[in-house]
Write an enzyme that holds these catalytic residues in place. Structure first.
Site, PDB file in Angstrom:
ATOM      1  N   ASP A   1      48.992  12.632  21.490  1.00 41.72           N
ATOM      2  CA  ASP A   1      49.505  12.381  22.845  1.00 41.72           C
ATOM      3  C   ASP A   1      50.937  11.838  22.787  1.00 41.72           C
ATOM      4  O   ASP A   1      51.637  11.842  23.804  1.00 41.72           O
ATOM      5  CB  ASP A   1      48.635  11.337  23.559  1.00 41.72           C
ATOM      6  CG  ASP A   1      47.668  11.949  24.565  1.00 41.72           C
ATOM      7  OD1 ASP A   1      47.997  13.000  25.140  1.00 41.72           O
ATOM      8  OD2 ASP A   1      46.595  11.351  24.774  1.00 41.72           O
TER       9      ASP A   1
ATOM     10  N   GLN B   1      41.139  10.534  26.364  1.00 41.14           N
ATOM     11  CA  GLN B   1      41.537  10.897  27.727  1.00 41.14           C
ATOM     12  C   GLN B   1      41.647   9.647  28.594  1.00 41.14           C
ATOM     13  O   GLN B   1      40.763   8.796  28.595  1.00 41.14           O
ATOM     14  CB  GLN B   1      40.513  11.892  28.314  1.00 41.14           C
ATOM     15  CG  GLN B   1      40.891  12.449  29.673  1.00 41.14           C
ATOM     16  CD  GLN B   1      42.129  13.344  29.646  1.00 41.14           C
ATOM     17  OE1 GLN B   1      42.438  13.977  28.642  1.00 41.14           O
ATOM     18  NE2 GLN B   1      42.826  13.414  30.759  1.00 41.14           N
TER      19      GLN B   1
ATOM     20  N   LYS C   1      41.168  21.382  27.296  1.00 43.32           N
ATOM     21  CA  LYS C   1      41.776  21.041  26.007  1.00 43.32           C
ATOM     22  C   LYS C   1      40.904  21.548  24.865  1.00 43.32           C
ATOM     23  O   LYS C   1      41.406  22.142  23.898  1.00 43.32           O
ATOM     24  CB  LYS C   1      41.968  19.521  25.894  1.00 43.32           C
ATOM     25  CG  LYS C   1      43.108  19.002  26.758  1.00 43.32           C
ATOM     26  CD  LYS C   1      43.194  17.475  26.810  1.00 43.32           C
ATOM     27  CE  LYS C   1      44.283  17.072  27.811  1.00 43.32           C
ATOM     28  NZ  LYS C   1      44.409  15.624  28.011  1.00 43.32           N
TER      29      LYS C   1
HETATM   30  N1  GUN Z   1      45.468  11.601  31.560  1.00 42.60           N
HETATM   31  C1  GUN Z   1      46.416  12.216  32.304  1.00 42.60           C
HETATM   32  N2  GUN Z   1      47.337  12.773  31.514  1.00 42.60           N
HETATM   33  C2  GUN Z   1      46.969  12.528  30.239  1.00 42.60           C
HETATM   34  C3  GUN Z   1      47.516  12.864  28.968  1.00 42.60           C
HETATM   35  O1  GUN Z   1      48.555  13.506  28.832  1.00 42.60           O
HETATM   36  N3  GUN Z   1      46.815  12.423  27.891  1.00 42.60           N
HETATM   37  C4  GUN Z   1      45.686  11.693  28.004  1.00 42.60           C
HETATM   38  N4  GUN Z   1      45.086  11.285  26.885  1.00 42.60           N
HETATM   39  N5  GUN Z   1      45.144  11.368  29.164  1.00 42.60           N
HETATM   40  C5  GUN Z   1      45.789  11.786  30.272  1.00 42.60           C
END
Ligand code: GUN
Length: 288
Positions: A125, A102, A58
């Site tokens: 998100d 995350q 990311k």
């Molecule tokens: N963990 C697994 N998928 C995601 C996501 O799309 N966003 C976040 N913040 N954590 C995750």
């Protein structure tokens, strides 16, 4: 009628690159117009190895599209108050347009509290109840990245979605629920299945669109798929031999599907592309 054709592949990797290129062009244009450089803060708590890989990707992609990446890596024993204080600080920082924490978080931290603390305008998100509620009401703001990415993949097939029966397997807050809302907004008829559903194969057999996102390797059998269905596989499962596979038995399902996403290279690359699309959208929202 027996379908003897082989499903066409929906190339998520290529489509994600195209989306990222569009985002990069928009960021460049903003900077030429004297607007702010979008900034995305990515917070990681603890040392979950899968999360470390996702977060690294990311941050790298954020910089590649010309945005500013702000990193916060906190120790596993971080308490909730410390994380909430960091979110407050980022909420109030005008150079930060998006905030992503995350998941999963360590057990001493309540993820719901954390998600609700992020300002809805910075919730890239799309997990905040405000943004989910907007999607419920067909007035989307920031949309959950994975379902938003699946919708973009469906759009790229050029198939008509209106009136199609979409069967979603999985009811999670990250995938199944927002996916159902997206497909309903696209005027599909939706069925949401989960571990307590009676006759899953029978329901999948009625689907014009199958979205599998329950995290069970190759669970969806090829023989369950209706001839000509579109199959979107959200699963990312690592097998004991180290290879990745989806929630669908790809080779068998492909014999019946009209379109199908591979794993890897299908839905996976779209998530980051939509995250950065959302960060651009968040910067615009904060300027309104
Ligand atoms: N963990 C697994 N998928 C995601 C996501 O799309 N966003 C976040 N913040 N954590 C995750």
């Amino acid at each position: 009628m027996e379908n003897t054709t082989t499903g066409r592949i929906i190339d998520g990797k290529a489509i994600a690159e195209q989306v990222l290129e569009e985002v990069k062009m928009a960021v460049d244009m903003r900077r030429r117009d004297g607007l702010s450089q979008p900034g995305l803060a990515v917070i990681r708590v603890g040392d979950d190895p899968a999360s470390a890989v996702y977060v690294r990707n990311k941050r790298r992609r954020t910089e590649e599209v010309g945005m500013r990446s702000i990193s916060h890596d906190l120790p596993t024993d971080t308490d909730e108050a410390t994380l909430l204080a960091l979110i407050d600080e980022l909420n109030n920082n005008p150079t930060v347009h998006g905030i992503l924490v995350q998941l999963p978080l360590p057990p001493q931290i309540n993820a719901e509290e954390v998600i609700e603390r992020i300002a809805p305008k910075k919730d890239v998100d799309g997990f905040h109840p405000y943004n989910v509620g907007r999607l419920v009401l067909k007035m989307p703001t920031l949309r959950s990245c994975t379902p938003f990415g699946c919708m973009r993949l469906l759009k790229e097939t050029n198939e008509e979605l209106i009136g199609k029966h979409a069967v979603i397997i999985g009811q999670s807050n990250i995938v199944g629920r927002p996916m159902a809302l997206e497909l309903l907004m696209a005027r599909c008829t939706i069925t949401v299945c989960h571990s307590k559903t009676y006759d899953l194969p029978g329901l999948i057999g009625q689907a014009d669109i199958v979205v599998a996102g329950m995290g069970r390797p190759r669970f969806v059998q090829g023989g369950w798929i209706k001839s000509g269905a579109i199959v979107i596989d959200v699963g990312i499962n690592r097998l004991d031999n180290g290879t990745l596979c989806g929630d669908v038995d790809f080779e068998a399902a492909r014999q019946r599907a009209s379109w199908i996403t591979p794993v890897p290279g299908g839905v996976g690359p779209m998530t980051i592309a939509m995250l950065l699309t959302n960060t651009l959208e968040a910067a615009r929202w904060q300027e309104r």
